[in-house]
Design a protein around this motif. Structure first.
Motif, short mmCIF file in Angstrom:
data_model
loop_
_atom_site.label_atom_id
_atom_site.label_comp_id
_atom_site.label_asym_id
_atom_site.label_seq_id
_atom_site.Cartn_x
_atom_site.Cartn_y
_atom_site.Cartn_z
N HIS A 85 0.88 -1.18 0.00
CA HIS A 85 0.00 0.00 0.00
C HIS A 85 0.91 1.22 0.00
O HIS A 85 1.69 1.41 0.94
N ILE A 86 0.83 2.00 -1.07
CA ILE A 86 1.69 3.17 -1.21
C ILE A 86 0.80 4.39 -1.41
O ILE A 86 -0.09 4.39 -2.26
N VAL A 87 1.04 5.42 -0.60
CA VAL A 87 0.27 6.66 -0.69
C VAL A 87 1.27 7.81 -0.76
O VAL A 87 2.28 7.81 -0.05
N MET A 88 0.97 8.77 -1.62
CA MET A 88 1.80 9.98 -1.73
C MET A 88 0.90 11.19 -1.59
O MET A 88 -0.21 11.21 -2.10
N TRP A 89 1.40 12.19 -0.88
CA TRP A 89 0.66 13.41 -0.65
C TRP A 89 1.47 14.63 -1.04
O TRP A 89 2.70 14.64 -0.95
N VAL A 148 5.68 10.34 1.15
CA VAL A 148 5.27 9.01 0.67
C VAL A 148 5.17 8.07 1.86
O VAL A 148 5.98 8.12 2.78
N LEU A 149 4.12 7.24 1.84
CA LEU A 149 3.94 6.19 2.82
C LEU A 149 4.03 4.87 2.08
O LEU A 149 3.31 4.66 1.11
N TYR A 150 4.94 4.02 2.51
CA TYR A 150 5.09 2.68 1.95
C TYR A 150 4.74 1.72 3.07
O TYR A 150 5.31 1.79 4.17
N SER A 151 3.79 0.83 2.82
CA SER A 151 3.42 -0.13 3.85
C SER A 151 3.12 -1.49 3.23
O SER A 151 2.81 -1.60 2.05
N GLN A 169 -2.60 7.05 -4.60
CA GLN A 169 -2.50 5.75 -3.93
C GLN A 169 -2.37 4.62 -4.94
O GLN A 169 -2.98 4.66 -6.01
N VAL A 170 -1.58 3.62 -4.55
CA VAL A 170 -1.46 2.38 -5.31
C VAL A 170 -1.44 1.24 -4.30
O VAL A 170 -0.69 1.28 -3.33
N ASP A 171 -2.28 0.23 -4.52
CA ASP A 171 -2.28 -1.01 -3.74
C ASP A 171 -2.07 -2.16 -4.71
O ASP A 171 -2.73 -2.19 -5.76
N TYR A 172 -1.18 -3.08 -4.37
CA TYR A 172 -0.99 -4.21 -5.27
C TYR A 172 -0.52 -5.44 -4.51
O TYR A 172 0.18 -5.33 -3.51
N PRO A 173 -0.94 -6.61 -4.98
CA PRO A 173 -0.51 -7.85 -4.33
C PRO A 173 0.89 -8.23 -4.76
O PRO A 173 1.31 -7.95 -5.89
#
Length: 111
Positions: free
Chosen positions: A4-8, A58-61, A94-98
């Motif tokens: 789960h990656i979010v950028m603001w 950026v949040l990388y989780s 936001q990007v979410d990927y398996p």
């Protein structure tokens, strides 16, 4: 696993205002570690490039499952942080990927 990656981009009339907002986001989201079931890893970075097209934070989780990511989105602590800091952001991506296999570089190193 789900990444789960979010950028603001954050509000600010001056570089100092933007830097303060970015630091507040970083600190608040890092405070979620250990409070969210299924959250395996979290890293929050503040941009240092200062190029005009870069995002500020950026949040990388990583989550152990899609269900854990969905629960995170509704978790009381996450909602508190979003509510507390929502006024700071002017843009969000936001990007979410398996992740189902090793990345190419990691696979090559393992061989």
């Amino acid at each position: 696993m789900i990444k789960h990656i979010v950028m603001w981009n954050v509000k600010g009339d001056t570089p100092e205002d933007k830097a303060d907002g970015a630091l507040r986001l970083k600190t608040a989201f890092e405070g979620l570690m250990g409070k969210i079931p299924g959250l395996l890893r979290m890293e929050v970075g503040v941009d240092i490039s200062r190029v005009d097209y870069a995002c500020d934070v950026v949040l990388y989780s990583e989550f152990d499952s899609h269900e854990s990511l969905a629960a995170y989105a509704q978790h009381a602590e996450h909602l508190r942080v979003r509510e507390e800091l929502g006024h700071l952001r002017i843009a969000r991506h936001q990007v979410d990927y398996p992740v189902t296999s090793l990345p190419v570089c990691a696979a090559a190193e393992a061989a």
